[in-house]
Design an enzyme around this catalytic site. Structure first.
Site, short mmCIF file in Angstrom:
data_model
loop_
_atom_site.label_atom_id
_atom_site.label_comp_id
_atom_site.label_asym_id
_atom_site.label_seq_id
_atom_site.Cartn_x
_atom_site.Cartn_y
_atom_site.Cartn_z
N LYS A 204 10.40 17.02 -37.51
CA LYS A 204 9.38 15.98 -37.55
C LYS A 204 8.08 16.55 -37.03
O LYS A 204 7.99 16.98 -35.88
CB LYS A 204 9.81 14.79 -36.70
N ARG A 214 1.67 3.45 -37.61
CA ARG A 214 1.34 3.04 -36.23
C ARG A 214 0.56 1.73 -36.25
O ARG A 214 0.69 0.92 -35.33
CB ARG A 214 0.61 4.16 -35.51
N LYS A 230 1.24 13.57 -28.95
CA LYS A 230 2.58 13.71 -29.51
C LYS A 230 2.87 15.16 -29.88
O LYS A 230 4.01 15.52 -30.18
CB LYS A 230 2.78 12.77 -30.70
N GLU A 246 14.61 23.87 -34.97
CA GLU A 246 14.90 22.46 -34.67
C GLU A 246 16.03 21.92 -35.54
O GLU A 246 16.93 21.24 -35.04
CB GLU A 246 13.65 21.60 -34.92
N LYS A 261 10.14 15.49 -42.14
CA LYS A 261 9.13 14.43 -42.17
C LYS A 261 7.80 14.95 -41.67
O LYS A 261 7.79 15.59 -40.62
CB LYS A 261 9.62 13.29 -41.27
N SER A 287 4.10 6.83 -44.29
CA SER A 287 3.09 5.81 -44.56
C SER A 287 1.79 6.40 -45.13
O SER A 287 1.23 5.84 -46.07
CB SER A 287 2.79 5.05 -43.27
N TYR A 326 8.35 4.05 -49.11
CA TYR A 326 7.91 2.66 -49.24
C TYR A 326 7.87 2.23 -50.71
O TYR A 326 7.62 1.08 -51.01
CB TYR A 326 6.54 2.49 -48.55
#
Ligand code: PBG
Length: 339
Positions: A204, A214, A230, A246, A261, A287, A326
Site C-alpha cells: 500500500k 478521505r 502517512k 512487504e 494499492k 478513489s 467503484y
C-alpha cells in the site's frame, strides 16, 4: 517510392486484427463480474443516499440502503463488497475507541448484510483511520510524531476478532504496521475464527490519490498532526523492491490474498507481486483513479465507458486476480448484458 510498393513479409500480425471475430478469438484478457469487489460507504441513521462530491456516482448509504445495494450487486454477479464506515466526528477520539465497540456502525452493517445476502463475501478494513480524530491508521506516541507500531497492532488484533465475530469473510488490514498480518492471524485463530481469511493491503503506497476516499470517510488528517505523514507507514511510491519485501512478509505471515494499492499507477508492482507469490493477488483501483476518469468524462475529454473498461483491463492484464473498484456494479451490469 512507388504507389504499388510491396513488402515481402511472412509475418503480418495485422491478419489477426482484421475482423471482430478474429480479434475476439485472440483476446488474452477478459473481464467478468466475478473479478470485482465493490467498496461501499456506510453511515448512521436513515438519511437518503449522500453523494460524495469528488466521487460522482458514489454515495454514503444508511444500513437499509446498503443492504439493498448489496442485493443488487449480488444479482449482477459481483461476489464481494468492502464496507467502510463514515463516523460522526463526535465519536472519534485519539485512540479510535469506536473501532473496539461491539455495536460499531460497520459491525451492525456487516450483520445486516450477512443476514440479507448470506452468499455475498464481506471484507472490512482493519485500521483505525475512520475512528481516530487525527485520521491516522493507528495510535500516536506521546510526542505525536509517530504511530506506535506494536500498540496499534494490539488494537488491530481485537478489531479483527470483532469483525470476524460479526460475520466478515475476509479482514483486510490496511494500516501498514509491521507484523500485523501474523498477529491478526494468531488472534483470529485463538478466538476460533480459523475460517476467516486475511486480504492484506500488502503493498500500500503513500498515494495522493486517496484524497476522495478521505473526503468520503472524513479521515483527512487534522491540523494538529500535519507534521506526521502517512509516509511513516505507507510505502514510498518510488520503491519497487520494498513493495516485494512487504508482500513477502504478509505472504509468510499468513495472508490469504495479497493486495496492491493503488492499481493503475502501479501495474509494475502488480506484475512483480504476481510473479513473487502463488497466492491470489488483488488490486485496488482507488478513489482518485475513479475520480480522474469521472472528471475527464464530465468535461467531455475522455470517453467514460471505454476508459473505465481499459483501466480495469490493464489492471487484470498486469496480473490482478480481483479488483476493488467503484465501477464494480456498472461493469458487472454491462458485462452481463454482453457489452
Ligand atoms: C484506510 C484506507 C484508505 C483507503 C482504503 N482504506 C485510505 C488511506 O489510507 O488514507 C483508500 C481507498 C481509496 O482511495 O479508494 N487505511
Amino acid at each position: 517510392m512507388s504507389d504499388n510498393f510491396k513488402l515481402d513479409l511472412a509475418q503480418r500480425p495485422r491478419r489477426l486484427r482484421r475482423t471482430a471475430s478474429l480479434r475476439a478469438m485472440v483476446e488474452e484478457t477478459v473481464l467478468r463480474p466475478a473479478d470485482f469487489i465493490a467498496p461501499l460507504f456506510v453511515v448512521e441513521g436513515r438519511a437518503a443516499p449522500d453523494p460524495i462530491k469528488s466521487m460522482p456516482g458514489v454515495f454514503r448509504l444508511n444500513i437499509r440502503d446498503l443492504v439493498k445495494e448489496c442485493r443488487a450487486l449480488q444479482k449482477v454477479g459481483v461476489p464481494a463488497v468492502a464496507l467502510f464506515p463514515k463516523l460522526d466526528p463526535k465519536l472519534k477520539d485519539d485512540v479510535g475507541s469506536q473501532a473496539l465497540n461491539e455495536d460499531a456502525l460497520v459491525l451492525r452493517a456487516v450483520r445486516a448484510v450477512k443476514k440479507a445476502v448470506p452468499e455475498l463475501t464481506i471484507l472490512t478494513d482493519v485500521a483505525l483511520d475512520p475512528y481516530t480524530s487525527h485520521g491516522h491508521d493507528g495510535v500516536l506516541n506521546e510526542a505525536l510524531d509517530d504511530v506506535e507500531n506494536d500498540r496499534t497492532v494490539g488494537l488491530l488484533m481485537k478489531m479483527a476478532v470483532l469483525q470476524a465475530r460479526a460475520g466478515v469473510d475476509l479482514v483486510a488490514p490496511s494500516d501498514m504496521m509491521d507484523g500485523r498480518v501474523g498477529a491478526i492471524r494468531q488472534a483470529l485463530d485463538a478466538a476460533g475464527y480459523t475460517g476467516t481469511g486475511i486480504m492484506a493491503y500488502a503493498a500500500k503506497f503513500n498515494s495522493a490519490y486517496y484524497g476522495p476516499f478521505r473526503d468520503a470517510v472524513g479521515s483527512a488528517q487534522a491540523a494538529g498532526t500535519r507534521l506526521l505523514s502517512k509516509a511513516t507507514y505507507q510505502l514510498n511510491p518510488a520503491n519497487r523492491r520494498e513493495a516485494l519485501i512487504e508482500t513477502q512478509l504478509d505472504d509468510v505471515e499468513g495472508a490469504d490474498i495479497l493486495m496492491v494499492k493503488p492499481a493503475g499507477l502501479y501495474l509494475d508492482i502488480i506484475r512483480d507481486v504476481r510473479e513473487a507469490t502463488r497466492k491470489p493477488v488483488a488490486a485496488y483501483q482507488i478513489s482518485g483513479e475513479y475520480a480522474q476518469i469521472q472528471a475527464a468524462a464530465q468535461l467531455g475529454w475522455l470517453d467514460l465507458a471505454r476508459c473505465r473498461h481499459e483501466s480495469l483491463l490493464a489492471i487484470k492484464r498486469a496480473g490482478a486476480d480481483m479488483i476493488l473498484t467503484y465501477f464494480a456494479k456498472e461493469m458487472a451490469t454491462l458485462l452481463r448484458a454482453g457489452r
